[in-house]
Design an enzyme around this catalytic site. Sequence first.
Site, PDB file in Angstrom:
ATOM      1  N   GLY A 129       0.841  -1.211   0.000  1.00 42.72           N
ATOM      2  CA  GLY A 129       0.000   0.000   0.000  1.00 42.72           C
ATOM      3  C   GLY A 129       0.868   1.250   0.000  1.00 42.72           C
ATOM      4  O   GLY A 129       0.654   2.182  -0.777  1.00 42.72           O
ATOM      5  N   HIS A 130       1.869   1.267   0.882  1.00 47.88           N
ATOM      6  CA  HIS A 130       2.803   2.406   0.903  1.00 47.88           C
ATOM      7  C   HIS A 130       3.515   2.533  -0.443  1.00 47.88           C
ATOM      8  O   HIS A 130       3.701   3.637  -0.957  1.00 47.88           O
ATOM      9  CB  HIS A 130       3.870   2.205   1.987  1.00 47.88           C
ATOM     10  CG  HIS A 130       3.365   2.194   3.396  1.00 47.88           C
ATOM     11  ND1 HIS A 130       3.428   1.072   4.190  1.00 47.88           N
ATOM     12  CD2 HIS A 130       2.812   3.164   4.163  1.00 47.88           C
ATOM     13  CE1 HIS A 130       2.939   1.363   5.394  1.00 47.88           C
ATOM     14  NE2 HIS A 130       2.555   2.619   5.399  1.00 47.88           N
ATOM     15  N   GLN A 168      -8.577  10.650   7.646  1.00 49.31           N
ATOM     16  CA  GLN A 168      -7.291  11.365   7.663  1.00 49.31           C
ATOM     17  C   GLN A 168      -7.126  12.182   6.379  1.00 49.31           C
ATOM     18  O   GLN A 168      -6.620  13.305   6.416  1.00 49.31           O
ATOM     19  CB  GLN A 168      -6.142  10.367   7.809  1.00 49.31           C
ATOM     20  CG  GLN A 168      -4.759  10.975   7.645  1.00 49.31           C
ATOM     21  CD  GLN A 168      -3.664  10.003   8.018  1.00 49.31           C
ATOM     22  OE1 GLN A 168      -3.358   9.824   9.181  1.00 49.31           O
ATOM     23  NE2 GLN A 168      -3.066   9.373   7.027  1.00 49.31           N
ATOM     24  N   MET A 174      -4.237  -3.768   3.639  1.00 50.46           N
ATOM     25  CA  MET A 174      -2.863  -3.818   4.155  1.00 50.46           C
ATOM     26  C   MET A 174      -2.681  -2.733   5.203  1.00 50.46           C
ATOM     27  O   MET A 174      -3.162  -1.619   5.057  1.00 50.46           O
ATOM     28  CB  MET A 174      -1.867  -3.628   3.017  1.00 50.46           C
ATOM     29  CG  MET A 174      -1.811  -4.820   2.117  1.00 50.46           C
ATOM     30  SD  MET A 174      -0.402  -4.710   0.993  1.00 50.46           S
ATOM     31  CE  MET A 174      -0.714  -6.179   0.033  1.00 50.46           C
ATOM     32  N   SER A 217       0.302  -1.696   8.561  1.00 55.78           N
ATOM     33  CA  SER A 217       1.485  -2.063   9.354  1.00 55.78           C
ATOM     34  C   SER A 217       1.065  -2.859  10.586  1.00 55.78           C
ATOM     35  O   SER A 217       1.768  -3.769  11.022  1.00 55.78           O
ATOM     36  CB  SER A 217       2.243  -0.806   9.782  1.00 55.78           C
ATOM     37  OG  SER A 217       2.530  -0.022   8.653  1.00 55.78           O
TER      38      SER A 217
HETATM   39  P1  AMP Z   1       1.042   4.920   7.771  1.00 53.26           P
HETATM   40  O1  AMP Z   1       2.441   4.458   7.635  1.00 53.26           O
HETATM   41  O2  AMP Z   1       0.096   3.886   8.266  1.00 53.26           O
HETATM   42  O3  AMP Z   1       0.928   6.246   8.498  1.00 53.26           O
HETATM   43  O4  AMP Z   1       0.544   5.209   6.292  1.00 53.26           O
HETATM   44  C1  AMP Z   1       1.240   6.072   5.433  1.00 53.26           C
HETATM   45  C2  AMP Z   1       0.394   6.348   4.221  1.00 53.26           C
HETATM   46  O5  AMP Z   1       0.114   5.123   3.540  1.00 53.26           O
HETATM   47  C3  AMP Z   1      -0.966   6.963   4.572  1.00 53.26           C
HETATM   48  O6  AMP Z   1      -1.300   7.929   3.591  1.00 53.26           O
HETATM   49  C4  AMP Z   1      -1.878   5.774   4.522  1.00 53.26           C
HETATM   50  O7  AMP Z   1      -3.220   6.118   4.250  1.00 53.26           O
HETATM   51  C5  AMP Z   1      -1.285   4.996   3.369  1.00 53.26           C
HETATM   52  N1  AMP Z   1      -1.692   3.591   3.435  1.00 53.26           N
HETATM   53  C6  AMP Z   1      -1.657   2.781   4.532  1.00 53.26           C
HETATM   54  N2  AMP Z   1      -2.172   1.576   4.243  1.00 53.26           N
HETATM   55  C7  AMP Z   1      -2.550   1.620   2.940  1.00 53.26           C
HETATM   56  C8  AMP Z   1      -3.159   0.679   2.035  1.00 53.26           C
HETATM   57  N3  AMP Z   1      -3.481  -0.544   2.435  1.00 53.26           N
HETATM   58  N4  AMP Z   1      -3.389   1.073   0.770  1.00 53.26           N
HETATM   59  C9  AMP Z   1      -3.069   2.318   0.364  1.00 53.26           C
HETATM   60  N5  AMP Z   1      -2.490   3.257   1.155  1.00 53.26           N
HETATM   61  C10 AMP Z   1      -2.242   2.911   2.418  1.00 53.26           C
END
Ligand code: AMP
Length: 279
Positions: free
Chosen positions: A34-35, A152, A185, A187
């Site tokens: 996803g990231h 968010q 997905m 973390s």
């Molecule tokens: P995080 O590391 O969880 O703060 O996420 C960093 C970025 O990745 C944020 O913009 C999240 O919305 C995005 N993100 C997290 N999980 C996914 C996913 N499964 N699909 C797409 N983007 C994601």
Amino acid sequence: MRLFKKTADIQRFLTDQAVENVGFVPTMGALHQGHLDLIRKSREQCAYTVASIFVNPTQFNNPADLEKYPRTIGADIRALEASSTDLLFLPEVSEIYPAGYRSPHYELGSLESLFEGAFRPGHFQGVCQVVDRLFEIVRPNRVFFGQKDYQQCMVIAKLLTARPAFHSIQMQIIPTRREADGLAMSSRNLRLSPAERQQAPAIYQTLQWIKTEIRPGNLLPLMEAAEQQLRSRGFRPEYISMADAQTLEPVNLWDGQQPLVALVAAFLGEIRLIDNLVL
Ligand code: AMP
């Protein structure tokens, strides 16, 4: 890939190189596909892609969640390199919040009292603090966020509108990347036990069930049935609701026309999962 840990260093580098058309992907690490979708979009649209990894303490309302947040920095660096990311910013807390830092209060309206705002007090103030600082440091042209964190995205859009210095920044929202069984997905999925991991796709199955069952009229019976479905599959739901897809105001009586998003947050053991589906 360049790696900077100090705010002064990354700022000096970006100024000296006069890099233009900068795409920025802020993350908290433990990177997954996803990231990397966000990175790929940035690489497609921008001349230079900056990622950050920073587990922001001010957005955690639960200290145990912060302490146990997965950290996989070696693998993250390799994944970013393999994705041709140009620069990684990997700051310590003191670089983002130096001595004397005073947080502004961010006016988020009802976003702060609904859904994630209600169940995670202070969370979105923390998100705004870190994003405000990171945008100020990186000065991106485009920023990439995931639809997985639907609310968010709305908060960031509000921040971009509120800060004149950010008016030229364009935000892109990237669809949620899912595992083959539908689990979004995240973390935090790394912290699920094997048994919980088996149960976890029920959250997406319930959202899809809502999408097939929804009819105009009173939505409360459908929401109650969906909540019951999650409970029977081992979840402890915090909310499962339908809301206006543009304003996030809850919708209990649907005219069949208003664009809706179904939003859910639920615990599986001690892991809190969120997901959403535009209906
Ligand atoms: P995080 O590391 O969880 O703060 O996420 C960093 C970025 O990745 C944020 O913009 C999240 O919305 C995005 N993100 C997290 N999980 C996914 C996913 N499964 N699909 C797409 N983007 C994601």
